[in-house]
Enzyme design. Structure first.
Site, PDB file in Angstrom:
ATOM      1  N   CYS A 355       0.787  -1.228   0.000  1.00 17.25           N
ATOM      2  CA  CYS A 355       0.000   0.000   0.000  1.00 17.25           C
ATOM      3  C   CYS A 355       0.827   1.291   0.000  1.00 17.25           C
ATOM      4  O   CYS A 355       0.515   2.210  -0.777  1.00 17.25           O
ATOM      5  CB  CYS A 355      -1.023  -0.010   1.121  1.00 17.25           C
ATOM      6  SG  CYS A 355      -0.603  -0.941   2.576  1.00 17.25           S
ATOM      7  N   ARG A 384       7.153 -11.148   5.195  1.00 15.15           N
ATOM      8  CA  ARG A 384       6.810 -10.898   6.596  1.00 15.15           C
ATOM      9  C   ARG A 384       7.541 -11.915   7.461  1.00 15.15           C
ATOM     10  O   ARG A 384       7.557 -13.107   7.152  1.00 15.15           O
ATOM     11  CB  ARG A 384       5.299 -10.995   6.824  1.00 15.15           C
ATOM     12  CG  ARG A 384       4.535  -9.901   6.081  1.00 15.15           C
ATOM     13  CD  ARG A 384       3.049  -9.959   6.303  1.00 15.15           C
ATOM     14  NE  ARG A 384       2.380  -8.972   5.446  1.00 15.15           N
ATOM     15  CZ  ARG A 384       1.068  -8.857   5.308  1.00 15.15           C
ATOM     16  NH1 ARG A 384       0.264  -9.682   5.976  1.00 15.15           N
ATOM     17  NH2 ARG A 384       0.546  -7.939   4.516  1.00 15.15           N
ATOM     18  N   GLN A 402       0.603 -11.178  -3.305  1.00 15.42           N
ATOM     19  CA  GLN A 402      -0.798 -10.806  -3.169  1.00 15.42           C
ATOM     20  C   GLN A 402      -1.391 -10.381  -4.508  1.00 15.42           C
ATOM     21  O   GLN A 402      -0.697  -9.773  -5.325  1.00 15.42           O
ATOM     22  CB  GLN A 402      -0.947  -9.632  -2.191  1.00 15.42           C
ATOM     23  CG  GLN A 402      -0.531  -9.937  -0.764  1.00 15.42           C
ATOM     24  CD  GLN A 402      -0.642  -8.698   0.111  1.00 15.42           C
ATOM     25  OE1 GLN A 402      -0.118  -7.635  -0.224  1.00 15.42           O
ATOM     26  NE2 GLN A 402      -1.322  -8.823   1.234  1.00 15.42           N
ATOM     27  N   ASP A 404      -3.071  -7.792  -5.158  1.00 14.10           N
ATOM     28  CA  ASP A 404      -3.312  -6.604  -4.346  1.00 14.10           C
ATOM     29  C   ASP A 404      -3.716  -5.421  -5.217  1.00 14.10           C
ATOM     30  O   ASP A 404      -3.142  -5.217  -6.295  1.00 14.10           O
ATOM     31  CB  ASP A 404      -2.035  -6.258  -3.579  1.00 14.10           C
ATOM     32  CG  ASP A 404      -2.300  -5.441  -2.338  1.00 14.10           C
ATOM     33  OD1 ASP A 404      -3.470  -5.306  -1.962  1.00 14.10           O
ATOM     34  OD2 ASP A 404      -1.327  -4.940  -1.749  1.00 14.10           O
ATOM     35  N   HIS A 406      -5.322  -1.135  -4.908  1.00 13.97           N
ATOM     36  CA  HIS A 406      -5.763   0.004  -4.112  1.00 13.97           C
ATOM     37  C   HIS A 406      -6.550   0.937  -5.013  1.00 13.97           C
ATOM     38  O   HIS A 406      -6.079   1.309  -6.090  1.00 13.97           O
ATOM     39  CB  HIS A 406      -4.573   0.708  -3.467  1.00 13.97           C
ATOM     40  CG  HIS A 406      -3.854  -0.165  -2.493  1.00 13.97           C
ATOM     41  ND1 HIS A 406      -2.812  -0.987  -2.876  1.00 13.97           N
ATOM     42  CD2 HIS A 406      -4.063  -0.394  -1.179  1.00 13.97           C
ATOM     43  CE1 HIS A 406      -2.404  -1.671  -1.822  1.00 13.97           C
ATOM     44  NE2 HIS A 406      -3.142  -1.330  -0.788  1.00 13.97           N
ATOM     45  N   LYS A 490     -12.732  -3.456   7.754  1.00 12.18           N
ATOM     46  CA  LYS A 490     -12.611  -4.264   6.536  1.00 12.18           C
ATOM     47  C   LYS A 490     -13.765  -5.249   6.409  1.00 12.18           C
ATOM     48  O   LYS A 490     -14.314  -5.727   7.405  1.00 12.18           O
ATOM     49  CB  LYS A 490     -11.279  -5.023   6.508  1.00 12.18           C
ATOM     50  CG  LYS A 490     -11.065  -5.993   7.652  1.00 12.18           C
ATOM     51  CD  LYS A 490      -9.716  -6.699   7.526  1.00 12.18           C
ATOM     52  CE  LYS A 490      -9.460  -7.591   8.740  1.00 12.18           C
ATOM     53  NZ  LYS A 490      -8.202  -8.348   8.629  1.00 12.18           N
ATOM     54  N   HIS A 536      -8.260  -0.649   0.143  1.00 10.19           N
ATOM     55  CA  HIS A 536      -7.313  -1.765   0.013  1.00 10.19           C
ATOM     56  C   HIS A 536      -8.138  -3.014  -0.293  1.00 10.19           C
ATOM     57  O   HIS A 536      -9.085  -3.318   0.430  1.00 10.19           O
ATOM     58  CB  HIS A 536      -6.558  -2.002   1.317  1.00 10.19           C
ATOM     59  CG  HIS A 536      -5.879  -0.807   1.895  1.00 10.19           C
ATOM     60  ND1 HIS A 536      -4.511  -0.720   2.025  1.00 10.19           N
ATOM     61  CD2 HIS A 536      -6.367   0.358   2.397  1.00 10.19           C
ATOM     62  CE1 HIS A 536      -4.194   0.434   2.581  1.00 10.19           C
ATOM     63  NE2 HIS A 536      -5.310   1.096   2.820  1.00 10.19           N
TER      64      HIS A 536
END
Length: 664
Positions: A355, A384, A402, A404, A406, A490, A536
């Site tokens: 992000c 991570r 991901q 992912d 945004h 979320k 997100h």
């Protein structure tokens, strides 16, 4: 005359009970059947022991086995205590620590006197637990002065319990529960009235592992004994059957059998994808690209390593630092004297999420309100620093990618964008045959932003799901207080797999915090600068975990369009090899992923081997098929083969192996 309390029951009736009465007294007053069936009670919504006295007028609901969620929680809590009592009876000198219930059972951590426990100890412990249950020992609550309880634990050599009792926050007295008159444990409760309320055939001890005291690897290593506990033998049998089925579907075992991937210590927590496994990845990636292209996303790629100052500004450095891999931005010469990394070194970090980098792309150039919504997508590789003990095959790794994205949008666009995402996620999950439920995770106690910001964000997500028609019991709609991220609430998508397990995968979050912290803005219609809202979102969650879920959901028998090898042409005799190669070439030209098997082996052996490899289609050819231009088509799982012309087989397989059409 003692004061009378009015006790309201779920059916609307009210009973007057004298001061000092308990839920057990109410149950007995209603009838002996209810008195026998009652396990605990809810007084004004709080779960309590049946022996808890009323302190005034109250609403009462008696808990029986029909109240399965509460009853299972009570049973598993009781099983954990009985496990601890049994272990101390069989192994004197063993210290007890913690013993909570879990989603399907319970565990207890012990400090053995002589040796760690092993699975060979479990049958004897189970037998002792059943003896304690059969004894129907009363479970009795007492309140103790903290210093008195700490002193007792120390006198009995229970150093772990003494430490925990002394360090519990606050100065209020502590509660203990007696089992009969000869064994007690510190516990908040509640418990059932006696051990005999449990079904002795409804539990099983499952395994033993090591566990650090209070989860800290610098502390003593303990022995943890796990068990599964239920309300009756039928529930236990059903659970054990599910476990057997889950073991057959374990993605780690199937991944090895199907030659998809492996993991090893040299890259602990990261995946080595083999050609077949990476073909699944590539198909998913291509599928998702088609989905995001049709939905108006723009794909980007961002750096793996970013300056720590960026993570400080975003807030991740302060709240997520222990989970990040960090490196100095200047590696010293190994011949230099002194510390390897100086105190004033500038730090970089492998990105744990995408992000902040997407905000930096958004900030390039001036954005107008006309540019919004701007949907940025990345197949983003993240790292991570998960604890070693938490890693689990593909399901929890240290390096993951991901799907992912945004969405930067105006306030008036939020509900429409979230609704569009809900509809996209619905189509995608249904393509894979999943049903799902949707949860709204609300503000946590520790968070960024004002209450007004959180009110808006939570309402926007809620309204979008309502508009999409998904906030219904059919979709398992539920709100989860306190479970949002530190920067945003979320929506969560929980998939249900073929054997009833649930997996939390997709999310969308409505975030006003990060755009503020990273100074993202656009020029509004009024000519002034405004903050965009940042949504997100992910659907797979991560490719690694989603592939693991798919493998287990389908037990390795992936849909034909996802199968790494979609068809094998197997010859019966060497005279058919040339024709077999021709069949494979034509299938390949038609877009089917095909291999040939021309080994000098019996055809039954070949059929069995490719069935174990979960190949969807096997085309068997011999001398007759070569002469006639036909094939014998076997479908995975079918008992019989079907004779057809080569052209018909190619047409069938081309249709069956085509990827889903994502158009609404």
């Amino acid at each position: 005359m003692s004061e009378m309390f009015k006790i309201s029951l779920p059916d609307g009736s009210v009973r007057e009970m004298p001061q000092g009465s308990t839920p057990a007294d109410v149950a007995a007053a209603i009838g002996p059947g209810l008195a026998k069936a009652a396990m605990a009670a809810r007084i004004d919504g709080e779960l309590v022991d049946l022996s808890m006295p009323f302190t005034g007028d109250a609403a009462l609901a008696l808990v029986t086995s029909r109240d399965e969620a509460d009853a299972l929680e009570l049973a598993r809590h009781d099983f954990a205590h009985i496990l601890a009592e049994a272990v101390q009876a069989l192994f004197p000198g063993t210290q007890i620590t913690f013993g909570p219930s879990t989603d399907d059972g319970f565990y207890y951590d012990f400090a053995p006197r002589d040796r760690p426990f092993t699975e060979e100890d479990l049958p004897a412990i189970e037998a002792e637990m059943r003896r304690i249950i059969a004894a129907d020992k009363p479970l009795r609550r007492e309140v103790w002065d903290r210093e008195q309880l700490v002193s007792r634990w120390k006198q009995q050599g229970e150093t772990f319990k003494a430490e925990w009792a002394a360090q519990l926050p606050g100065d209020e007295p502590l509660t203990v529960y007696w089992s009969g008159d000869d064994w007690l444990d510190m516990c908040r409760g509640p418990h059932m009235p006696s051990t005999g309320k449990l079904d002795p055939a409804a539990f099983k001890l499952t395994r033993v592992s090591g566990a650090y005291w209070r989860g800290d690897q610098n502390n003593a290593m303990l022995s943890r004994i796990y068990g599964t506990g239920w309300l009756n033998k039928k529930q236990l049998s059903a659970h054990l059957t599910r476990l057997e089925e889950a073991a057959k579907r374990d993605h780690r075992r199937l991944g090895a059998e199907m030659d998809l991937f492996h993991l090893q210590a040299e890259a602990h927590g990261s995946v080595f994808w083999h050609p077949k496994g990476y073909m699944i990845w590539r198909e998913l990636e291509a599928y998702m690209r088609r989905a995001i292209d049709d939905a108006g996303y723009r794909e980007v790629k961002t750096p793996q390593v970013m300056d720590a100052r960026q993570w400080e500004q975003s807030g991740h450095w302060g709240k997520y630092r222990e989970n990040m891999f960090v490196i100095p931005d200047e590696v010293p010469n190994v011949e230099d004297e002194g510390p390897i990394v100086s105190d004033d070194a500038q730090w970089m970090a492998l990105k744990p999420m995408n992000c902040p980098a997407h905000v930096l792309i958004f900030r390039q150039g001036i954005k107008s309100y006309r540019d919004l919504p701007l949907r940025l997508y990345e197949n983003g590789c993240c790292h991570r620093n998960e604890p070693h003990g938490a890693l689990h095959g593909l399901m929890r790794v240290r390096q993951f990618t991901q799907d992912d994205a945004h969405i930067f949008c105006r306030e008036d666009q939020i509900v429409a964008e979230v609704r569009a995402f809900c509809e996209l996620a619905d189509r995608i999950y249904k393509d894979f045959g999943f049903t799902y439920s949707i949860k709204l995770a609300l503000r946590p106690e520790k968070r960024f932003g004002t209450d007004a910001m959180w009110d808006m964000a939570e309402n926007e997500l809620r309204n979008a799901v309502v508009e999409a028609g998904l906030a219904t019991p059919e979709y398992g709609w539920e709100e989860l207080p306190g479970e949002g991220a530190f920067y945003a609430p979320k929506l969560e998508w929980h998939l249900t797999d073929a054997i009833g397990r649930t997996w939390q995968v997709g999310t969308i979050q409505s975030d006003r915090v990060l755009p503020e912290r990273l100074d993202a803005s656009y020029v509004g219609e009024d000519g002034a600068r405004h903050r965009p809202v940042m949504l997100h979102r992910a659907i797979f969650g991560s490719y690694e975990r989603f592939i693991g879920i798919l493998i287990e959901h389908f037990a390795g028998r992936l849909p034909a369009w996802l199968a790494p090898v979609q068809a094998v042409v197997a010859t019966i005799v060497s005279d058919a090899d040339a024709y077999g190669a021709q069949v494979a070439a034509k299938l390949r030209s038609a877009g089917v992923r095909v291999e040939t098997d021309m080994r000098n082996e019996k055809i039954n052996y070949k059929v069995r081997e490719h069935s174990l490899q979960k190949v969807p289609y096997l085309l068997v050819v011999g001398k007759r098929e070569a002469e006639e231009g036909t094939v014998a088509l076997r479908t995975l799982g079918a008992e019989h083969q079907k004779m057809m012309s080569l052209d018909d087989a190619i047409a069938l397989l081309t249709a069956e192996t085509a990827a889903p059409d994502l158009r609404p």
